[in-house]
Design a protein around this motif. Structure first.
Motif, PDB file in Angstrom:
ATOM      1  N   ALA A  91       0.818  -1.216   0.000  1.00 15.87           N
ATOM      2  CA  ALA A  91       0.000   0.000   0.000  1.00 15.87           C
ATOM      3  C   ALA A  91       0.848   1.261   0.000  1.00 15.87           C
ATOM      4  CB  ALA A  91      -0.923   0.001   1.208  1.00 15.87           C
ATOM      5  N   GLU A  92       0.410   2.224  -0.798  1.00 18.03           N
ATOM      6  CA  GLU A  92       1.030   3.550  -0.764  1.00 18.03           C
ATOM      7  C   GLU A  92       0.006   4.597  -0.342  1.00 18.03           C
ATOM      8  OE1 GLU A  92       2.673   3.600  -4.726  1.00 18.03           O
ATOM      9  OE2 GLU A  92       3.851   1.844  -4.182  1.00 18.03           O
ATOM     10  N   ASN A  93      -1.249   4.255  -0.543  1.00 19.96           N
ATOM     11  CA  ASN A  93      -2.331   5.147  -0.146  1.00 19.96           C
ATOM     12  C   ASN A  93      -3.484   4.294   0.350  1.00 19.96           C
ATOM     13  OD1 ASN A  93      -4.651   7.041  -0.409  1.00 19.96           O
ATOM     14  ND2 ASN A  93      -2.995   8.370  -1.086  1.00 19.96           N
ATOM     15  N   PHE A  94      -4.026   4.655   1.503  1.00 22.05           N
ATOM     16  CA  PHE A  94      -5.048   3.811   2.148  1.00 22.05           C
ATOM     17  C   PHE A  94      -6.195   4.692   2.599  1.00 22.05           C
ATOM     18  CE2 PHE A  94      -7.138   1.393   5.380  1.00 22.05           C
ATOM     19  CZ  PHE A  94      -6.898   0.051   5.107  1.00 22.05           C
ATOM     20  N   GLU A  95      -7.326   4.559   1.942  1.00 23.07           N
ATOM     21  CA  GLU A  95      -8.481   5.377   2.303  1.00 23.07           C
ATOM     22  C   GLU A  95      -9.623   4.493   2.803  1.00 23.07           C
ATOM     23  OE1 GLU A  95     -11.986   8.091   0.208  1.00 23.07           O
ATOM     24  OE2 GLU A  95     -10.283   7.453  -1.018  1.00 23.07           O
ATOM     25  N   ILE A  96     -10.130   4.832   3.998  1.00 23.39           N
ATOM     26  CA  ILE A  96     -11.348   4.161   4.460  1.00 23.39           C
ATOM     27  C   ILE A  96     -12.527   4.954   3.916  1.00 23.39           C
ATOM     28  CG2 ILE A  96     -12.711   3.419   6.456  1.00 23.39           C
ATOM     29  CD1 ILE A  96     -10.138   3.429   8.097  1.00 23.39           C
ATOM     30  N   LEU A  97     -13.231   4.379   2.946  1.00 20.37           N
ATOM     31  CA  LEU A  97     -14.368   5.091   2.369  1.00 20.37           C
ATOM     32  C   LEU A  97     -15.523   5.095   3.364  1.00 20.37           C
ATOM     33  CD1 LEU A  97     -15.461   6.461  -0.233  1.00 20.37           C
ATOM     34  CD2 LEU A  97     -16.379   4.239  -0.870  1.00 20.37           C
ATOM     35  N   LYS A  98     -15.790   3.963   3.969  1.00 20.90           N
ATOM     36  CA  LYS A  98     -16.840   3.863   4.999  1.00 20.90           C
ATOM     37  C   LYS A  98     -16.508   2.720   5.942  1.00 20.90           C
ATOM     38  CE  LYS A  98     -20.370   5.880   5.135  1.00 20.90           C
ATOM     39  NZ  LYS A  98     -21.819   5.651   5.030  1.00 20.90           N
ATOM     40  N   ASN A  99     -16.332   3.054   7.198  1.00 22.04           N
ATOM     41  CA  ASN A  99     -16.053   2.020   8.180  1.00 22.04           C
ATOM     42  C   ASN A  99     -17.344   1.298   8.572  1.00 22.04           C
ATOM     43  OD1 ASN A  99     -14.382   0.509   9.830  1.00 22.04           O
ATOM     44  ND2 ASN A  99     -13.344   2.307  10.647  1.00 22.04           N
ATOM     45  N   THR A 100     -17.219   0.228   9.326  1.00 19.01           N
ATOM     46  CA  THR A 100     -18.394  -0.421   9.899  1.00 19.01           C
ATOM     47  C   THR A 100     -18.566   0.020  11.339  1.00 19.01           C
ATOM     48  OG1 THR A 100     -16.937  -2.310  10.273  1.00 19.01           O
ATOM     49  CG2 THR A 100     -18.521  -2.498   8.498  1.00 19.01           C
TER      50      THR A 100
END
Lengths: 448, 448
Positions: A91-100
């Motif tokens: 990974a170089e970029n890690f985005e949480i779009l929607k968590n639970t």
């Protein structure tokens, strides 16, 4: 790119930049390195993502991504044939779009199927349902592809009807809110598309339906649901032998192609759901279908009548599920088409054999399920049909249009009905019809 | 062999013995020679059979075979490229399997569509419905093939539901004969599979439904039926622009492949049903889809407001069919995706744009039909959705499972609904939805 495509082309994608979008199925590690499994639904397999603090990633944020969270991850794809996984994404970029939220029900493993039935909007995110529903979908798509290839017309049989098909009185009633006879007469949900499919076969030759059917049966078995899908082919100029051949060919083609497309799903199902599944399916595909006369089945059952709850076995009885299972599972040890049933236990429209006692019907019985398919050559003699309808006390007026097909060029026809969820059960090995359909409907139960 | 295959391979089948099974569509001639056109449903084209007395055939019997009779004919196939027909079968054996009674309604040409609607079990044996229903079937099969090819999962959305979808109150009510709440609560026929498809997209990525939907609308227009089929794709991680692209790509692929497979049907439809049809379809396939903002559509409509019955045109109105048709037929002269509608005229689940006024919705309007597709990016912010539901007076409890998707990893999703019969109308040029489905259901009308 989908994970399916990444994994397929992994050799040529080594060290390329990639972006994936999916849902987290595991997240473990420490403050310096985390291993995150991501599934994007395109394939059963997860992609392993490696997130390292040294890559200037915020591992505290990565750590917060819980099971089920949707994420968008960019990084470098590595081909790692020597490792546990064949690929990993650094990974170089890690985005949480929607968590639970913390009450996401699928955070632990080993949740019982019964509990999962209470959350049909989420359970497809477990391995079991990810495999079962993907296989279900492919079976459906392959059925359409098979019939398209053979030139069959998809016949749009109606769902709401004014006649209740086989006259079993188990049809749901439909009306608008005011219950004011929206259609000007009593309307029911069809229990079969066959009668209408016959009309279309009489002109188009080979047709099939693929549609939901409904039974208001107060039945709580593992094999019955109030709403289920049926595939109902109907072929003009076909007799009983030909329609059995058509059914067998369809099943073998569709199952073969589905297995080819889902190696990982079948590996999972074999290991965790139904040991022996693959051998069972391969054995069916590889062998000639056994065909047995009903009268011969009765003789075989009589030899071992002691083992059944229903011990009174003689020509004329309707086979119980225990009888069907014995014949398929122990006597034939595989699928078997039982033919020429007594006419008194079968529907009015079946072709009356010359013996005066039997009809040119068949049931395809399979191990684990019992009846998977029921079919017949149709009676095309107008007078015989009318006599039979009267004998059985069925209202002729409702069916006059159907009878008229025989006055308007319908000389010979045969067809069958395949309970689609039963096919899903047979092919995946799941034992309860509630687990073979996404949102099951049963008496007293209507979730979502 | 089917007539389709005979005609396809005619060059290599010259002077071979063949058997055909089909239905008579014409029978003319004299006592020495008869010309019989036979259609077997495999293709739109008839095969010409020549029966000659000199071949020791009983021409009196041949003469008795009426329109619609099913026949089995053996003979020698001739390749006749210089003739009117490319092939003919010189009969050596002629069997009438089942004749038609004298009241067979399809003996004369030019029966009105209205009269044909009274005999839905027979009308597919006219050229019009032979073409329309074959095109319909191929459209359906190509939709499945397209999505299978793209890796989409066929999501089995339920038909019977406990919530009425968009809250329009037009759902049919379902119960068993005793009207005793079979499911333990009020049950309705779903008006959309979208909500359940969203649940499946949240995990599988790309999914679609292809299922019957129902509206208890007391509507008698040419474009409305109580029972119709919908295709509802839903794609996780997609925004408005992406879902419009997906819809456009699907339509163009499916229409292109259907046209390729049915040259004869489209020649007939062009000539007898909808002159200009082929140019219309080719023009859509060949061009980039026009996308117009709703606000711009309003401006264009205002310029010509005098021509409409609904002259009060301003930002906020729901477009009437006359408005939609003007934009598609006269302004754009082709399909157009209208985007970003005012939120107050659209469903609660649509993504709320930053302007606070509009939602990320689109309708695909096409000439001759008006709305063919409606879709949107979905609102995935839990709080915004709850606020909107309360504003619109929708019961939150029924939809809690749907709202919960937003708490369980659904970060972004978009989808659309295609009215399948409207697609059939658009592609075949038939103008009434009752002619685009085999057994139409409308208020007060429930035949067969």
């Amino acid at each position: 790119m989908t994970i399916k495509k990444l994994l397929k082309d992994i050799a040529s994608l080594h060290e390329t930049k990639q972006e994936i979008k999916g849902w987290i199925t595991a997240n473990r590690g420490n403050k310096k390195i985390r291993f995150i499994a991501v599934n994007d639904g395109s394939t059963f397999a997860n992609l392993q993502v490696v997130a390292k603090a040294e890559m200037e990633l915020d591992l505290e944020l990565v750590d917060k991504a819980r099971m089920g969270a949707s994420v968008i991850i960019k990084g470098t794809l590595l081909h790692t044939p020597e490792g546990k996984q064949v690929a990993e994404l650094v990974a170089e970029n890690f985005e949480i779009l929607k968590n639970t939220d913390e009450d996401f029900p699928l955070q632990k493993n080993g949740i019982s199927r019964e509990v999962l039935r209470e959350i049909p909007h989420l359970r497809h995110r477990t391995n079991l349902f990810r495999a079962t529903m993907r296989v279900r979908s492919t079976l459906a798509q392959e059925i359409h592809a098979h019939f398209a290839d053979k030139g069959y017309l998809l016949a749009p049989s109606p769902i709401i009807t004014g006649n209740d098909g086989e006259g079993a009185g188990e049809a749901f009633v439909v009306d608008d809110e005011s219950k004011d006879l929206f259609f000007g007469k009593k309307a029911t949900l069809g229990v079969t598309g066959q009668l209408h499919a016959e009309a279309y076969a009489n002109g188009f030759g080979g047709v099939y339906t693929f549609a939901p059917t409904f039974r208001a049966e107060n039945s709580h078995t593992q094999r019955h649901a109030a709403e289920f899908w049926m595939v109902e082919p109907e072929v003009a100029f076909a007799d009983l032998q030909e329609i059995i051949r058509i059914a067998d060919e369809m099943l073998k083609t569709v199952i073969t192609k589905t297995i080819e497309k889902h190696e990982e799903e079948f590996t999972f199902l074999e290991k965790f759901v139904a040991p022996g599944l693959n051998e069972k399916l391969q054995s069916y595909i590889g062998q000639k279908l056994t065909v047995m006369d009903y009268a011969d089945v009765i003789k075989e059952l009589q030899k071992v009548s002691d083992r059944f709850d229903e011990k009174d076995i003689h020509f004329g009885i309707d086979l119980a599920t225990e009888h069907e299972k014995y014949i398929a599972e122990e006597f034939v040890k595989g699928p078997v088409a039982v033919t020429n049933y007594p006419k008194d236990i079968k529907a009015f429209y079946m072709f009356q054999n010359e013996d005066g006692k039997t009809v040119a019907a068949f049931d395809l019985l399979v191990p684990g399920i019992g009846e998977l398919i029921g079919g017949s050559q149709r009676e095309c003699d107008y007078d015989k049909l009318v006599t039979r309808i009267n004998e059985m006390g069925i209202d002729q007026e409702d069916l006059q249009w159907y009878l008229d097909l025989r006055r308007f060029g319908q000389g010979m026809s045969a067809g069958f009905g395949l309970g689609f969820e039963r096919l899903v059960m047979y092919v995946t090995g799941v034992e309860n019809i509630r687990d073979a359909i996404a949102f099951p409907r049963t008496p007293g139960k209507l979730m979502m």
